[in-house]
Design a protein around this motif. Structure first.
Motif, PDB file in Angstrom:
ATOM      1  N   LYS A 188       0.807  -1.272  -0.126  1.00  0.00           N
ATOM      2  CA  LYS A 188       0.096   0.039  -0.055  1.00  0.00           C
ATOM      3  C   LYS A 188       0.889   1.348  -0.010  1.00  0.00           C
ATOM      4  CE  LYS A 188      -3.312   2.383   2.813  1.00  0.00           C
ATOM      5  NZ  LYS A 188      -3.984   2.447   4.018  1.00  0.00           N
ATOM      6  N   ASN A 189       2.087   1.245   1.068  1.00  0.00           N
ATOM      7  CA  ASN A 189       2.797   2.526   0.962  1.00  0.00           C
ATOM      8  C   ASN A 189       3.425   2.517  -0.432  1.00  0.00           C
ATOM      9  OD1 ASN A 189       2.060   3.175   3.427  1.00  0.00           O
ATOM     10  ND2 ASN A 189       3.844   1.977   4.349  1.00  0.00           N
ATOM     11  N   LEU A 190       4.117   1.723  -0.954  1.00  0.00           N
ATOM     12  CA  LEU A 190       4.592   1.637  -2.250  1.00  0.00           C
ATOM     13  C   LEU A 190       3.782   2.118  -3.237  1.00  0.00           C
ATOM     14  CD1 LEU A 190       7.203  -1.473  -2.095  1.00  0.00           C
ATOM     15  CD2 LEU A 190       7.841   1.137  -1.805  1.00  0.00           C
ATOM     16  N   SER A 191       2.615   1.624  -3.310  1.00  0.00           N
ATOM     17  CA  SER A 191       1.639   2.040  -4.315  1.00  0.00           C
ATOM     18  C   SER A 191       1.396   3.569  -4.443  1.00  0.00           C
ATOM     19  CB  SER A 191       0.481   1.346  -4.475  1.00  0.00           C
ATOM     20  OG  SER A 191      -0.511   1.353  -3.472  1.00  0.00           O
ATOM     21  N   ALA A 192       1.385   3.901  -3.126  1.00  0.00           N
ATOM     22  CA  ALA A 192       0.959   5.401  -2.939  1.00  0.00           C
ATOM     23  C   ALA A 192       1.991   6.487  -3.491  1.00  0.00           C
ATOM     24  CB  ALA A 192       0.737   5.847  -1.641  1.00  0.00           C
ATOM     25  N   VAL A 193       3.231   5.979  -3.848  1.00  0.00           N
ATOM     26  CA  VAL A 193       4.530   6.900  -4.445  1.00  0.00           C
ATOM     27  C   VAL A 193       3.975   7.072  -6.004  1.00  0.00           C
ATOM     28  CG1 VAL A 193       6.558   6.918  -4.678  1.00  0.00           C
ATOM     29  CG2 VAL A 193       5.790   6.190  -2.493  1.00  0.00           C
ATOM     30  N   PRO A 194       4.009   8.225  -6.565  1.00  0.00           N
ATOM     31  CA  PRO A 194       3.626   8.118  -8.064  1.00  0.00           C
ATOM     32  C   PRO A 194       4.640   7.561  -8.956  1.00  0.00           C
ATOM     33  CG  PRO A 194       3.289  10.347  -7.013  1.00  0.00           C
ATOM     34  CD  PRO A 194       4.193   9.622  -5.967  1.00  0.00           C
ATOM     35  N   GLY A 195       5.970   7.602  -8.484  1.00  0.00           N
ATOM     36  CA  GLY A 195       7.006   7.156  -9.293  1.00  0.00           C
ATOM     37  C   GLY A 195       8.292   6.632  -8.696  1.00  0.00           C
ATOM     38  N   PHE A 196       9.081   5.789  -9.171  1.00  0.00           N
ATOM     39  CA  PHE A 196      10.503   5.530  -8.553  1.00  0.00           C
ATOM     40  C   PHE A 196      11.456   5.426  -9.695  1.00  0.00           C
ATOM     41  CE2 PHE A 196       7.356   3.235  -6.020  1.00  0.00           C
ATOM     42  CZ  PHE A 196       7.748   3.467  -4.562  1.00  0.00           C
ATOM     43  N   LEU A 197      12.653   6.361  -9.497  1.00  0.00           N
ATOM     44  CA  LEU A 197      13.695   6.376 -10.203  1.00  0.00           C
ATOM     45  C   LEU A 197      14.714   5.448  -9.634  1.00  0.00           C
ATOM     46  CD1 LEU A 197      14.954   7.494 -12.891  1.00  0.00           C
ATOM     47  CD2 LEU A 197      15.685   9.497 -11.468  1.00  0.00           C
TER      48      LEU A 197
END
Length: 194
Positions: free
Chosen positions: A94-103
């Motif tokens: 859930k926490n990771l999916s709330a972040v719009p993007g990962f570089l």
């Protein structure tokens, strides 16, 4: 360039450096990959001894990309934490999916220790350039690190070569809130003249 214009540019640069913050709370909108790439095209002009350019980038902003990253995180934490249960897994996803993007910043590790150190220093400068450009463009970032970046399974999951590792996982998005500045030790108290 007239002196007043130069002074204004210097003040603007100082303001940008002093006001950039690590952003941990994002609006749901994703930063388009072309915006990230445009900033990277400038960020890579960081000082780089012998111009080794030891970096490459993977941008995970799609649902599939973020799910793949979440799978790697879950797999890693299941290996290292005995108490990593279903509830913790769901919270992590859930926490990771709330972040719009990962570089994901990939570092090529040279066999020579001195070159490796120089390369990581260059990469760090490049990331600072990127974060300053992002701040100027109204984009928030936070540079994440940790043991997961050395996980061989995660390296395989994302197609890293044997001589590569992750140097940063940068969470990226449009800021939902701007944290207050934290005090810094004045440079004059750390400065010695010989």
């Amino acid at each position: 360039m007239p002196k007043t214009e130069q002074s204004q540019q210097n003040e603007r640069l100082k303001h940008t450096i002093r006001n950039r913050r690590s952003i941990r709370s994002f609006k749901p909108e994703t930063v388009p990959s072309e915006v990230i790439l445009d900033m990277l095209e400038t960020a890579v002009y960081a000082p780089n001894h012998r111009l080794t350019e030891p970096w490459r980038f993977i941008y995970a902003a799609s649902e599939a990309g973020k799910a793949k990253l979440a799978d790697s995180y879950v797999s890693f934490f299941k290996k290292i934490k005995d108490d990593f249960n279903e509830e913790k897994e769901q919270n992590m996803r859930k926490n990771l999916s709330a972040v719009p993007g990962f570089l994901l910043v990939v570092l090529k590790e040279d066999e020579n220790e001195f070159t490796r150190n120089d390369d990581f220093a260059a990469l760090s400068g490049m990331i600072q350039n990127l974060q300053l450009l992002a701040h100027e463009n109204g984009i928030g970032m936070v540079w994440k690190s940790g043991r997961i970046m050395y996980d061989k399974q995660m390296h395989q999951d994302f197609g890293l070569a044997d001589n590569e590792r992750f140097a940063a996982i940068i969470q990226t998005g449009y800021p939902d809130e701007q944290p207050k500045a934290k005090e810094r030790t004045p440079a004059k108290s750390l400065f010695t003249e010989l």
